[in-house]
Scaffold this motif. Structure first.
Motif, PDB file in Angstrom:
ATOM      1  N   ALA A  82      27.652  16.158  24.474  1.00  0.00           N
ATOM      2  CA  ALA A  82      27.472  14.765  24.883  1.00  0.00           C
ATOM      3  C   ALA A  82      27.954  13.778  23.829  1.00  0.00           C
ATOM      4  O   ALA A  82      28.185  12.604  24.135  1.00  0.00           O
ATOM      5  N   GLN A  83      28.134  14.227  22.593  1.00  0.00           N
ATOM      6  CA  GLN A  83      28.610  13.339  21.535  1.00  0.00           C
ATOM      7  C   GLN A  83      30.069  12.933  21.734  1.00  0.00           C
ATOM      8  O   GLN A  83      30.550  12.005  21.089  1.00  0.00           O
ATOM      9  N   LEU A  84      30.767  13.625  22.632  1.00  0.00           N
ATOM     10  CA  LEU A  84      32.174  13.298  22.898  1.00  0.00           C
ATOM     11  C   LEU A  84      32.338  12.421  24.130  1.00  0.00           C
ATOM     12  O   LEU A  84      33.435  12.307  24.687  1.00  0.00           O
ATOM     13  N   SER A  85      31.267  11.786  24.550  1.00  0.00           N
ATOM     14  CA  SER A  85      31.331  10.961  25.759  1.00  0.00           C
ATOM     15  C   SER A  85      32.163   9.708  25.541  1.00  0.00           C
ATOM     16  O   SER A  85      32.306   9.220  24.413  1.00  0.00           O
ATOM     17  N   MET A  86      32.695   9.202  26.655  1.00  0.00           N
ATOM     18  CA  MET A  86      33.460   7.961  26.635  1.00  0.00           C
ATOM     19  C   MET A  86      32.784   6.948  27.547  1.00  0.00           C
ATOM     20  O   MET A  86      31.900   7.289  28.331  1.00  0.00           O
ATOM     21  N   GLU A  87      33.198   5.717  27.428  1.00  0.00           N
ATOM     22  CA  GLU A  87      32.589   4.638  28.214  1.00  0.00           C
ATOM     23  C   GLU A  87      32.682   4.945  29.705  1.00  0.00           C
ATOM     24  O   GLU A  87      33.725   5.360  30.211  1.00  0.00           O
ATOM     25  N   GLY A  88      31.562   4.759  30.413  1.00  0.00           N
ATOM     26  CA  GLY A  88      31.531   4.961  31.851  1.00  0.00           C
ATOM     27  C   GLY A  88      31.140   6.356  32.282  1.00  0.00           C
ATOM     28  O   GLY A  88      30.958   6.601  33.480  1.00  0.00           O
ATOM     29  N   GLU A  89      30.997   7.285  31.335  1.00  0.00           N
ATOM     30  CA  GLU A  89      30.611   8.654  31.684  1.00  0.00           C
ATOM     31  C   GLU A  89      29.083   8.769  31.693  1.00  0.00           C
ATOM     32  O   GLU A  89      28.471   9.310  30.775  1.00  0.00           O
ATOM     33  N   HIS A  90      28.492   8.261  32.746  1.00  0.00           N
ATOM     34  CA  HIS A  90      27.032   8.158  32.811  1.00  0.00           C
ATOM     35  C   HIS A  90      26.355   9.523  32.825  1.00  0.00           C
ATOM     36  O   HIS A  90      25.241   9.673  32.319  1.00  0.00           O
ATOM     37  N   ILE A  91      27.028  10.516  33.373  1.00  0.00           N
ATOM     38  CA  ILE A  91      26.410  11.839  33.425  1.00  0.00           C
ATOM     39  C   ILE A  91      26.246  12.412  32.014  1.00  0.00           C
ATOM     40  O   ILE A  91      25.266  13.113  31.727  1.00  0.00           O
ATOM     41  N   LEU A  92      27.163  12.060  31.112  1.00  0.00           N
ATOM     42  CA  LEU A  92      27.012  12.517  29.730  1.00  0.00           C
ATOM     43  C   LEU A  92      25.900  11.759  29.017  1.00  0.00           C
ATOM     44  O   LEU A  92      25.248  12.302  28.120  1.00  0.00           O
ATOM     45  N   ASP A  93      25.664  10.507  29.418  1.00  0.00           N
ATOM     46  CA  ASP A  93      24.495   9.787  28.895  1.00  0.00           C
ATOM     47  C   ASP A  93      23.219  10.501  29.320  1.00  0.00           C
ATOM     48  O   ASP A  93      22.273  10.633  28.532  1.00  0.00           O
TER      49      ASP A  93
END
Length: 479
Positions: A82-93
């Motif tokens: 999850a540390q590699l998430s990008m803006e808008g990737e709510h599922i990774l949040d």
């Protein structure tokens, strides 16, 4: 383990094959395996959709299944990915929040969590946001061997490599220290910080390939002058004197030195000579001198420092947007990355895959993180009592009745958002064949928490631990 550059072709071949197989969504079924595949591919520039985590959600209410909360290895993998998430990737949040909550619950019930030490380290220092060289010792210690590659192979290679690299770093530090002493700045200007070890630690962490010795030395020289100029602006100079210094740097002519106060002449001359020499050394290697862009970035830095000095002198607390716009430049990150860009050989010929402008978004995200970390309130240099200003101060003045705690939470959220932007730019640059620059830029950002994590005694224990590990400790004896 700090030995990946020996196996780059093998790594890329394997990951390319996994990416073509769409392995994260088809082959692997456990949370740990999916997360490991996701993380390894993304960090090497392969885009993998975050939708691979949908398979672990309940069909009824869209939440992650409670059975996952008992899978500690899976939770660790999910948190790391999850540390590699990008803006808008709510599922990774959601992945980050779910794994964080249950890993912390694991720590709260320590007796039932046999991996508590690893869990604690994961939460504090996730791989993607930490220096591999900082985590290497504990990983080598914990490494159990894989497919027959046990202590006699990978661990032994890592231990030998650490010893060789340590000797290289010691030699480079000696060169940087001799260069710094030869300038005579600290003898003439007693208010300057005298910290060549700290300054060299930045490029030591940023450029990890042992072959990049000259690049590390040149970058350390550049970084030392950021600190020198910062001290002149924050600690000693008047606004009138600082204006003259800024004008001289913008002119970038040796004759401009004659119009400066006596104490500013040597810093200006040594800056001018050092950066021109770096430009010439780049020319000797690559055939083109980037001095025009190098001097422009120093002019921008001094312009930003001068604006902050004028704000403080007049008692002005700027709006948060004004402060951050200027603070991204005064952080010094753009100066470092500009010099690093050319030292690595990018942007110098028509064959180059990227130009300097292509790196501006990554530089801005990194600068945002450094500026905000610096301004959280814990970063007070033990050798300096200057006037820096603070985003927290600007924010609290602009938001009526906001508490310090809420202001700090807001800053941490901005840092998190900047990491998402950084991850996006990393993917972009990796796909533009600029992986060495992108990975080095990430290392700069990973170094920030170590460099600014002051304790109650205004010392840096984590940084000291890292320095000891990289320069002095015997890795074999500690395992």
């Amino acid at each position: 383990m700090g030995i990946e550059y020996h196996f780059q072709e093998d790594i890329q071949s394997i990951l390319q094959k996994k990416y073509e197989e769409d392995a994260c969504s088809l082959k692997y079924q456990t949370p740990y395996d999916v997360s490991l595949c996701f993380r390894l591919l993304r960090q090497e520039g392969y885009y993998v959709s975050a939708d691979v985590y949908k398979k672990f959600k309940n069909h009824d209410d869209g939440t992650f299944g409670l059975n996952l909360s008992q899978d500690v290895s899976g939770l660790i993998g999910m948190y790391e990915a999850a540390q590699l998430s990008m803006e808008g990737e709510h599922i990774l949040d959601e992945v980050a929040n779910f794994s964080s909550v249950h890993l912390n619950a694991c720590l709260a019930h320590n007796n039932s969590c046999v991996q508590s030490r690893i869990v604690k380290e994961t939460l504090k220092y996730p791989y993607h946001k930490s220096l591999a060289s900082y985590k290497a010792k504990s990983f080598i210690s914990n490494f159990k061997g894989i497919n027959g590659w046990g202590r006699s192979t990978l661990q032994e290679l890592a231990i030998i490599e650490h010893s060789i690299t340590q000797e290289i770093h010691q030699h480079e530090l000696a060169q940087v220290s001799r260069w710094w002493r030869s300038l005579g700045l600290v003898q003439d200007l007693m208010f300057l910080r005298d910290q060549p070890l700290k300054w060299y630690t930045w490029p030591m962490a940023i450029l990890t390939d042992p072959k990049m010795s000259q690049q590390r030395i040149e970058l350390a020289k550049c970084i030392s002058f950021i600190y020198v100029i910062d001290d002149i602006f924050d600690v000693y100079g008047t606004v009138e004197e600082l204006t003259l210094f800024t004008q001289a740097v913008n002119r970038w002519e040796l004759t401009a030195m004659m119009e400066l106060p006596e104490y500013m002449k040597l810093p200006y001359r040594t800056l001018y000579d050092t950066i021109n020499t770096i430009g010439y050394n780049i020319y000797k290697i690559y055939g083109w001198n980037p001095i025009e862009n190098l001097k422009n970035t120093w002019a921008s830095l001094c312009n930003a420092f001068l604006k902050e000095a004028k704000w403080f002198a007049s008692g002005v607390v700027p709006r948060t947007d004004e402060y951050l716009k200027n603070g991204l430049v005064s952080s010094g990150v753009q100066v470092v990355l500009t010099h690093m860009f050319y030292l690595l050989g990018f942007g110098l010929t028509h064959q180059s895959s990227i130009c300097l402008k292509d790196t501006s978004a990554m530089a801005s995200s990194g600068a945002m993180i450094l500026r905000l970390w610096d301004d959280l309130g814990s970063a007070k240099d033990e050798k300096q009592e200057g006037n820096d200003g603070s985003y927290v101060e600007c924010y609290m003045k602009g938001q009526k009745d906001v508490s310090l705690e809420l202001a700090r939470e807001h800053v941490l959220k901005l840092i998190e958002d900047s990491w998402k932007q950084l991850n996006k730019q990393h993917l972009h640059l990796m796909n533009r064949s600029a992986g060495s620059f992108s990975k080095a830029s990430l290392n700069l950002v990973r170094m920030i928490p170590l460099m600014y994590n002051y304790d109650d005694k205004q010392s840096l224990p984590v940084l000291q631990e890292y320095i000891n590990s990289m320069l002095y400790d015997n890795l074999f004896m500690s395992i």
